[in-house]
Design an enzyme around this catalytic site. Structure first.
Site, PDB file in Angstrom:
ATOM      1  N   SER A 190       0.809  -1.215   0.000  1.00  0.00           N
ATOM      2  CA  SER A 190       0.000   0.000   0.000  1.00  0.00           C
ATOM      3  C   SER A 190       0.840   1.263   0.000  1.00  0.00           C
ATOM      4  O   SER A 190       0.305   2.371  -0.041  1.00  0.00           O
ATOM      5  CB  SER A 190      -0.945   0.003   1.210  1.00  0.00           C
ATOM      6  OG  SER A 190      -0.206  -0.050   2.421  1.00  0.00           O
ATOM      7  N   THR A 205      -1.741   3.597   3.810  1.00  0.00           N
ATOM      8  CA  THR A 205      -0.859   4.733   4.046  1.00  0.00           C
ATOM      9  C   THR A 205       0.126   4.454   5.171  1.00  0.00           C
ATOM     10  O   THR A 205      -0.224   3.802   6.147  1.00  0.00           O
ATOM     11  CB  THR A 205      -1.671   5.987   4.474  1.00  0.00           C
ATOM     12  OG1 THR A 205      -2.731   6.204   3.558  1.00  0.00           O
ATOM     13  CG2 THR A 205      -0.805   7.226   4.552  1.00  0.00           C
ATOM     14  N   THR A 207       1.855   7.008   0.208  1.00  0.00           N
ATOM     15  CA  THR A 207       0.902   5.961  -0.164  1.00  0.00           C
ATOM     16  C   THR A 207       0.870   5.786  -1.675  1.00  0.00           C
ATOM     17  O   THR A 207       1.260   6.682  -2.426  1.00  0.00           O
ATOM     18  CB  THR A 207      -0.514   6.314   0.338  1.00  0.00           C
ATOM     19  OG1 THR A 207      -1.424   5.251   0.038  1.00  0.00           O
ATOM     20  CG2 THR A 207      -1.020   7.580  -0.338  1.00  0.00           C
ATOM     21  N   ARG A 239      -7.348  10.220  -9.200  1.00  0.00           N
ATOM     22  CA  ARG A 239      -7.884  10.316  -7.847  1.00  0.00           C
ATOM     23  C   ARG A 239      -6.785  10.663  -6.852  1.00  0.00           C
ATOM     24  O   ARG A 239      -5.694  10.129  -6.892  1.00  0.00           O
ATOM     25  CB  ARG A 239      -8.552   8.998  -7.456  1.00  0.00           C
ATOM     26  CG  ARG A 239      -9.100   8.971  -6.016  1.00  0.00           C
ATOM     27  CD  ARG A 239      -8.110   8.365  -5.036  1.00  0.00           C
ATOM     28  NE  ARG A 239      -8.718   8.144  -3.710  1.00  0.00           N
ATOM     29  CZ  ARG A 239      -8.034   7.756  -2.639  1.00  0.00           C
ATOM     30  NH1 ARG A 239      -6.741   7.524  -2.723  1.00  0.00           N
ATOM     31  NH2 ARG A 239      -8.645   7.589  -1.476  1.00  0.00           N
ATOM     32  N   THR A 260      -4.818   7.294   8.555  1.00  0.00           N
ATOM     33  CA  THR A 260      -4.706   6.197   7.598  1.00  0.00           C
ATOM     34  C   THR A 260      -6.084   5.578   7.413  1.00  0.00           C
ATOM     35  O   THR A 260      -6.900   5.585   8.339  1.00  0.00           O
ATOM     36  CB  THR A 260      -3.700   5.132   8.089  1.00  0.00           C
ATOM     37  OG1 THR A 260      -3.568   4.104   7.105  1.00  0.00           O
ATOM     38  CG2 THR A 260      -4.139   4.490   9.388  1.00  0.00           C
ATOM     39  N   GLY A 261      -6.341   5.058   6.225  1.00  0.00           N
ATOM     40  CA  GLY A 261      -7.632   4.415   5.987  1.00  0.00           C
ATOM     41  C   GLY A 261      -8.293   4.935   4.734  1.00  0.00           C
ATOM     42  O   GLY A 261      -7.632   5.229   3.739  1.00  0.00           O
TER      43      GLY A 261
END
Length: 352
Positions: free
Chosen positions: A78, A212, A230, A240, A263-264
């Site tokens: 990631s 991330t 990330t 994006r 993060t997420g």
């Protein structure tokens, strides 16, 4: 990175002495400086950042090198090259770094064909008057700064892309299009009538696809720096940009208060500027753990099934974290380095 290994070790010793003098006996939780905290159990990133401080490097150096280590290691696929291919099969990168003394930010988004995204972000601070560079222009800037063009595609990312195509491009991020994006790859056209319905907030990201690395470093003097790196949401639409390179969303640093990183699911979390809000809570005297919990709780009101976590640290060296509890994600693992711990240590918090 600054020279002089003894300076970093002296700083750690001074931090311990200050702790002994300033920490009241019987305090519920001890704090010490310097401190390095980063999202997820990315141990080598924590070790690298801590080593930079020990060798006398600055807080910004530690953030850049720590997050950069994850770019090299391709942390969980990631971060860095060779992971999270977008809808066209290409891996692109986002990163930011923030100086809590000057409030300067350097960031890049949709960076193509350059591996060291946070290194390029640092150069945005050092060599421009801008904050954020994006897309092909960010890549051209990177080359001017001496970064080589490199292929970010690997056999793994090609396999992920091929598997996604074979599953009729499921899941994806389209809505209100024809043909039906839940069963088809397209190409899509917009529906004449937009269907306004409650957004599905359960993320495609999970504990197995972290999204991330976020890092906060606070030096002995209380200087704060933060950063993120990330490769974004897997199968995202080309172009994006999520929360990671956005100041106040992906991370935030203020040497008068503290630092935070998120993060997420960046498409959800960036709408609430959680890192900025957490630092503002800490400025008002809120404990770092509570500050993290408060920003998670705010997002929960609008997106109860979002995937995400926040880390927080204040200028005394106190730290904390919080995460949103959803099926399959009930605990959040993060790394902390401080004089009290002796070495970078994995810690766990229960989600709320």
């Amino acid at each position: 990175m600054a020279a002089g290994g003894s300076g970093g070790r002296l700083g750690v010793t001074v931090g311990l002495l200050l702790l002994a003098v300033l920490t009241p006996r019987g305090a519920a939780s001890a704090a010490a400086l310097p401190v390095v905290i980063n999202t997820w159990a990315f141990r080598t990133a924590a070790e690298t950042a801590w080593r930079v401080l020990e060798l006398g490097g600055s807080e910004l150096d530690a953030v850049e090198r720590g997050c950069g280590q994850c770019e090299i290691d391709q942390c969980d696929g990631s971060v860095g090259y060779g992971g999270s291919p977008d809808e066209s099969g290409e891996t692109t990168l986002d990163a930011m770094i923030m100086d809590g003394n000057t409030m300067e930010v350097g960031a890049v988004a949709d960076l193509r064909r350059v591996k060291n995204a946070i290194g390029v972000a640092r150069k945005v601070i050092e060599y421009t008057k801008h904050t954020l560079l994006v897309g092909e222009s960010a890549s051209l800037f990177a080359v001017k700064m001496g970064f080589p063009y490199e292929d970010l595609t690997t056999q793994k990312s090609l396999s992920l892309y091929s598997e996604w195509l074979s599953q009729h491009c499921q899941p994806n991020y389209w809505k209100n299009v024809v043909p039906d994006s839940s069963t088809s790859c397209g190409p899509y056209k917009r529906r004449e009538e937009v269907m306004y319905k409650k957004e599905q907030t359960r993320s495609q990201r999970s504990v197995h696809n972290h999204d991330t690395i976020g890092m906060v470093v606070i030096g002995v003097s209380g200087t704060v720096a933060s950063g993120t790196s990330t490769n974004g949401a897997i199968h995202k639409l080309p172009g994006r940009v999520g929360d990671s390179p956005i100041a106040g969303a992906g991370s935030y640093a203020d040497s008068t208060a503290g630092g935070a990183a998120a993060t997420g699911d960046g498409d959800i979390m960036m709408r609430f500027l959680p890192s900025y809000q957490a630092v503002e809570y800490m400025r008002m005297g809120t404990d770092p753990t509570v500050a993290c919990q408060k920003v998670i709780s705010r997002i929960q009101k609008y997106a109860p099934e979002f995937f995400g976590a926040v880390i927080c640290a204040n200028t005394t060296g106190s730290y904390g974290a919080a995460c949103n509890k959803i099926p399959g994600f009930t605990q959040f693992h993060f790394m902390v380095s401080s004089p009290l711990l002796g070495r970078p240590t994995e810690q766990v918090v229960d989600c709320i």
